[in-house]
Scaffold this motif. Structure first.
Motif, short mmCIF file in Angstrom:
data_model
loop_
_atom_site.label_atom_id
_atom_site.label_comp_id
_atom_site.label_asym_id
_atom_site.label_seq_id
_atom_site.Cartn_x
_atom_site.Cartn_y
_atom_site.Cartn_z
N THR A 1 0.85 -1.19 0.00
CA THR A 1 0.00 0.00 0.00
C THR A 1 0.88 1.24 0.00
O THR A 1 1.91 1.28 0.67
N THR A 2 0.47 2.27 -0.74
CA THR A 2 1.20 3.53 -0.76
C THR A 2 0.32 4.63 -0.18
O THR A 2 -0.81 4.84 -0.64
N ARG A 3 0.83 5.30 0.84
CA ARG A 3 0.15 6.45 1.42
C ARG A 3 0.73 7.73 0.83
O ARG A 3 1.93 7.84 0.61
N LYS A 4 -0.14 8.69 0.60
CA LYS A 4 0.27 9.98 0.06
C LYS A 4 0.24 11.02 1.18
O LYS A 4 -0.81 11.32 1.74
N LEU A 5 1.43 11.55 1.52
CA LEU A 5 1.54 12.60 2.52
C LEU A 5 1.86 13.91 1.81
O LEU A 5 2.91 14.04 1.17
N MET A 6 0.98 14.88 1.91
CA MET A 6 1.16 16.18 1.26
C MET A 6 1.59 17.19 2.31
O MET A 6 0.94 17.32 3.36
N VAL A 7 2.67 17.89 2.04
CA VAL A 7 3.22 18.88 2.97
C VAL A 7 3.10 20.26 2.31
O VAL A 7 3.60 20.46 1.21
N ALA B 1 -2.98 12.21 4.06
CA ALA B 1 -2.71 13.04 5.23
C ALA B 1 -2.01 14.31 4.79
O ALA B 1 -1.33 14.34 3.76
N LEU B 2 -2.17 15.36 5.60
CA LEU B 2 -1.54 16.65 5.31
C LEU B 2 -0.70 17.12 6.49
O LEU B 2 -1.07 16.92 7.65
N VAL B 3 0.41 17.75 6.16
CA VAL B 3 1.19 18.53 7.12
C VAL B 3 1.18 19.95 6.60
O VAL B 3 1.56 20.20 5.45
N HIS C 1 -12.52 14.54 6.22
CA HIS C 1 -11.95 13.33 6.81
C HIS C 1 -10.44 13.17 6.58
O HIS C 1 -9.87 12.16 7.00
N ILE C 2 -9.78 14.13 5.93
CA ILE C 2 -8.33 14.00 5.74
C ILE C 2 -7.62 14.43 7.03
O ILE C 2 -7.83 15.54 7.51
N PRO C 3 -6.79 13.57 7.61
CA PRO C 3 -6.05 13.93 8.83
C PRO C 3 -5.03 15.03 8.53
O PRO C 3 -4.34 14.99 7.50
N VAL C 4 -4.95 16.02 9.42
CA VAL C 4 -4.06 17.16 9.24
C VAL C 4 -3.23 17.38 10.50
O VAL C 4 -3.76 17.40 11.62
N LEU C 5 -1.93 17.57 10.30
CA LEU C 5 -1.02 17.96 11.37
C LEU C 5 -0.62 19.41 11.09
O LEU C 5 -0.07 19.71 10.04
N MET C 6 -0.92 20.30 12.05
CA MET C 6 -0.66 21.73 11.86
C MET C 6 0.64 22.15 12.53
O MET C 6 1.00 21.65 13.60
N GLY C 7 1.32 23.12 11.91
CA GLY C 7 2.52 23.70 12.50
C GLY C 7 2.60 25.17 12.18
O GLY C 7 1.98 25.65 11.21
N ALA C 8 3.35 25.91 12.98
CA ALA C 8 3.55 27.33 12.74
C ALA C 8 4.89 27.75 13.32
O ALA C 8 5.41 27.12 14.25
N THR C 9 5.44 28.81 12.77
CA THR C 9 6.69 29.36 13.27
C THR C 9 6.53 30.86 13.49
O THR C 9 5.74 31.52 12.80
#
Length: 207
Positions: free
Chosen positions: A2-8, A80-82, A110-118
């Motif tokens: 299986t291939t997962r697509k992680l978009m940053v 998933a998204l970062v 329903h797309i899981p998202v990991l949030m970040g900020a600087t």
């Protein structure tokens, strides 16, 4: 296999930028959590500054350029998204907001998202909660509990704050991995998803 697509997606403007540095750290940790003997992870990083002109033109013409349209399409198909933005005037950047204004309000459902900020000071950390989290809730994404804020102190070599950043990054990556595995987009019954009571009882703090 299986291939997962992680978009940053990162909205840093400098080269290099602290937002890109944080995005790379988050995506590396997320890839490790999503990978397994039978699962590979395809990571794509998008620098929004490379599409700034097309984003601006879209608001004038009402039509996205082919390259920008392709980015949005791939975003909505990701597992998933970062997402990382610098803090401008107490919120995410205008470039960051303008890009996500191009995304249909149901396309990230329903797309899981990991949030970040600087940002330049730790006092801006709550931007993630009062500005960015509501944005992705509106877009119907599944935002993981731990959001990562990095100030200049977090990049100091060997400092306790750096260790704290690393710990927070790995905690958020674990949450993203769990969210992907439990995602209805993977055929999981959403009524079977249980809250992480440890996180509810001991919510993460931002440094």
């Amino acid at each position: 296999m299986t291939t997962r697509k992680l978009m940053v997606v990162t909205a840093g403007l400098g080269e290099p930028s602290s937002s890109r540095m944080l995005a790379d750290q988050l995506s590396e940790a997320a890839k490790a959590q999503l990978s397994s003997p039978d699962t590979s992870v395809d990571v794509e990083t998008v620098e929004l500054r490379d599409h700034a002109l097309d984003i601006a033109n879209n608001f004038i013409t009402g039509y996205p350029a082919p390259k920008l349209s392709s980015v949005v399409d791939r975003l909505t198909q990701a597992d998933a998204l970062v997402v990382v933005s610098p803090v401008f005037s107490g919120s995410y950047s205008g470039l960051f907001k303008s890009f996500f204004d191009l995304v249909d309000s149901t396309a990230l459902a329903h797309i899981p998202v990991l949030m970040g900020a600087t940002g330049g000071s730790p006092r801006h950390a709550l931007m993630l909660e009062h500005a960015m989290r509501p944005l992705f809730s509106y877009l119907r994404a599944v935002v993981v509990p731990t959001a990562i804020y990095a100030s200049p102190e977090d990049w100091g070599t060997g400092s306790s704050t750096e260790q704290s950043l690393e710990q927070r990054v790995h905690r958020a990556a674990r949450e993203l991995g769990t969210a992907v595995r439990d995602s209805p987009r993977n055929g999981t019954d959403p009524t079977r998803i249980r809250p992480d009571f440890e996180t509810l009882l001991h919510p993460p703090t931002h440094h």
